[in-house]
Design a protein around this motif. Sequence first.
Motif, mmCIF file in Angstrom:
data_model
loop_
_atom_site.group_PDB
_atom_site.id
_atom_site.type_symbol
_atom_site.label_atom_id
_atom_site.label_comp_id
_atom_site.label_asym_id
_atom_site.label_seq_id
_atom_site.Cartn_x
_atom_site.Cartn_y
_atom_site.Cartn_z
ATOM 1 N N VAL A 125 -3.669 -5.337 -3.252
ATOM 2 C CA VAL A 125 -2.897 -4.512 -2.327
ATOM 3 C C VAL A 125 -2.826 -5.295 -1.023
ATOM 4 N N ALA A 126 -1.584 -5.594 -0.610
ATOM 5 C CA ALA A 126 -1.408 -6.454 0.560
ATOM 6 C C ALA A 126 -0.181 -6.033 1.356
ATOM 7 N N GLU A 127 -0.256 -6.306 2.640
ATOM 8 C CA GLU A 127 0.904 -6.184 3.514
ATOM 9 C C GLU A 127 1.241 -7.602 3.938
ATOM 10 N N GLY A 128 2.333 -8.124 3.386
ATOM 11 C CA GLY A 128 2.652 -9.525 3.607
ATOM 12 C C GLY A 128 1.568 -10.382 2.994
ATOM 13 N N ASP A 129 1.008 -11.293 3.788
ATOM 14 C CA ASP A 129 -0.079 -12.149 3.316
ATOM 15 C C ASP A 129 -1.464 -11.564 3.608
ATOM 16 N N ASP A 130 -1.502 -10.375 4.214
ATOM 17 C CA ASP A 130 -2.779 -9.766 4.584
ATOM 18 C C ASP A 130 -3.319 -8.914 3.442
ATOM 19 N N PRO B 181 0.818 -1.218 0.000
ATOM 20 C CA PRO B 181 0.000 0.000 0.000
ATOM 21 C C PRO B 181 0.853 1.270 0.000
ATOM 22 N N GLU B 182 2.133 1.149 0.273
ATOM 23 C CA GLU B 182 3.024 2.306 0.328
ATOM 24 C C GLU B 182 3.603 2.695 -1.033
ATOM 25 N N LEU B 183 3.394 1.864 -2.059
ATOM 26 C CA LEU B 183 3.905 2.211 -3.385
ATOM 27 C C LEU B 183 3.118 3.377 -3.966
ATOM 28 N N ASP B 184 3.803 4.187 -4.780
ATOM 29 C CA ASP B 184 3.113 5.301 -5.433
ATOM 30 C C ASP B 184 2.335 4.776 -6.637
ATOM 31 N N ILE B 185 1.343 5.546 -7.075
ATOM 32 C CA ILE B 185 0.466 5.065 -8.145
ATOM 33 C C ILE B 185 1.180 4.964 -9.486
ATOM 34 N N GLY C 273 -4.145 4.434 -0.708
ATOM 35 C CA GLY C 273 -5.163 5.471 -0.569
ATOM 36 C C GLY C 273 -6.251 5.415 -1.612
ATOM 37 N N ILE C 274 -6.022 4.681 -2.700
ATOM 38 C CA ILE C 274 -7.048 4.600 -3.748
ATOM 39 C C ILE C 274 -7.595 3.188 -3.921
ATOM 40 N N ALA C 275 -7.096 2.250 -3.139
ATOM 41 C CA ALA C 275 -7.522 0.845 -3.268
ATOM 42 C C ALA C 275 -8.969 0.672 -2.833
ATOM 43 N N SER C 276 -9.674 -0.194 -3.537
ATOM 44 C CA SER C 276 -11.006 -0.624 -3.100
ATOM 45 C C SER C 276 -10.803 -1.670 -2.023
ATOM 46 N N VAL D 95 -6.772 -2.801 -6.617
ATOM 47 C CA VAL D 95 -6.721 -1.591 -7.440
ATOM 48 C C VAL D 95 -6.817 -2.004 -8.896
ATOM 49 N N THR D 96 -7.709 -1.357 -9.615
ATOM 50 C CA THR D 96 -7.874 -1.606 -11.046
ATOM 51 C C THR D 96 -7.296 -0.433 -11.839
ATOM 52 N N ASP D 97 -7.153 -0.646 -13.132
ATOM 53 C CA ASP D 97 -6.692 0.442 -13.986
ATOM 54 C C ASP D 97 -7.669 1.617 -13.921
ATOM 55 N N ARG D 98 -8.945 1.339 -13.782
ATOM 56 C CA ARG D 98 -9.942 2.411 -13.653
ATOM 57 C C ARG D 98 -9.746 3.184 -12.352
ATOM 58 N N ASP D 99 -9.433 2.481 -11.258
ATOM 59 C CA ASP D 99 -9.152 3.155 -9.988
ATOM 60 C C ASP D 99 -7.985 4.129 -10.133
ATOM 61 N N LEU D 100 -6.957 3.709 -10.873
ATOM 62 C CA LEU D 100 -5.795 4.579 -11.075
ATOM 63 C C LEU D 100 -6.212 5.902 -11.712
ATOM 64 N N VAL D 101 -7.131 5.826 -12.664
ATOM 65 C CA VAL D 101 -7.570 7.035 -13.362
ATOM 66 C C VAL D 101 -8.544 7.842 -12.517
ATOM 67 N N ILE D 102 -9.596 7.201 -12.028
ATOM 68 C CA ILE D 102 -10.679 7.919 -11.336
ATOM 69 C C ILE D 102 -10.266 8.408 -9.955
ATOM 70 N N ARG D 103 -9.696 7.527 -9.151
ATOM 71 C CA ARG D 103 -9.348 7.901 -7.778
ATOM 72 C C ARG D 103 -7.946 8.474 -7.652
#
Length: 139
Positions: free
Chosen positions: A39-44, A18-22, A72-75, A49-57
């Motif tokens: 989007v995961a932290e370890g196995d959690d 989740p810390e990576l930039d878009i 911050g933009i993940a569903s 995130v979809t390509d549409r999320d990248l554009v819209i959110r």
Amino acid sequence: MATKIRDIMTGSPTSVSPELDIVTVARAMRDEDIGAVLVAEGDDLMGLVTDRDLVIRGLAAGGDPKQQKIGGIASTATATVGPDDSLDKAAQIMRERAVRRLPVIEDGRPVGIVTIGDLAMEKDEVSALADISAARPNT
């Protein structure tokens, strides 16, 4: 004919922190020719995130995309299936939740992803959605 999710899912899904930039995530999706990442932290599993999320959110929201974190933009991944669940169960969840992709979880960790296109190609291979899903991407 496949009856279980494990028969049609895409295994070893791409997961990102989740810390990576878009921008980094968008480039990874481009390079791997995929339309969604987990989007995961370890196995959690935290979300999807979809390509549409990248554009819209992401991009449409403004700001510096190199500074904006993918978390911050993940569903939120509120709906999942297991690899031994039926295709009908996945279709029902997609219909009820109005989602096109479901993470596949086994022993508490993500092991795959199943899409509405995967289901269409298996359950109704002559449908327009199956044809579109089976076609090579436009690049």
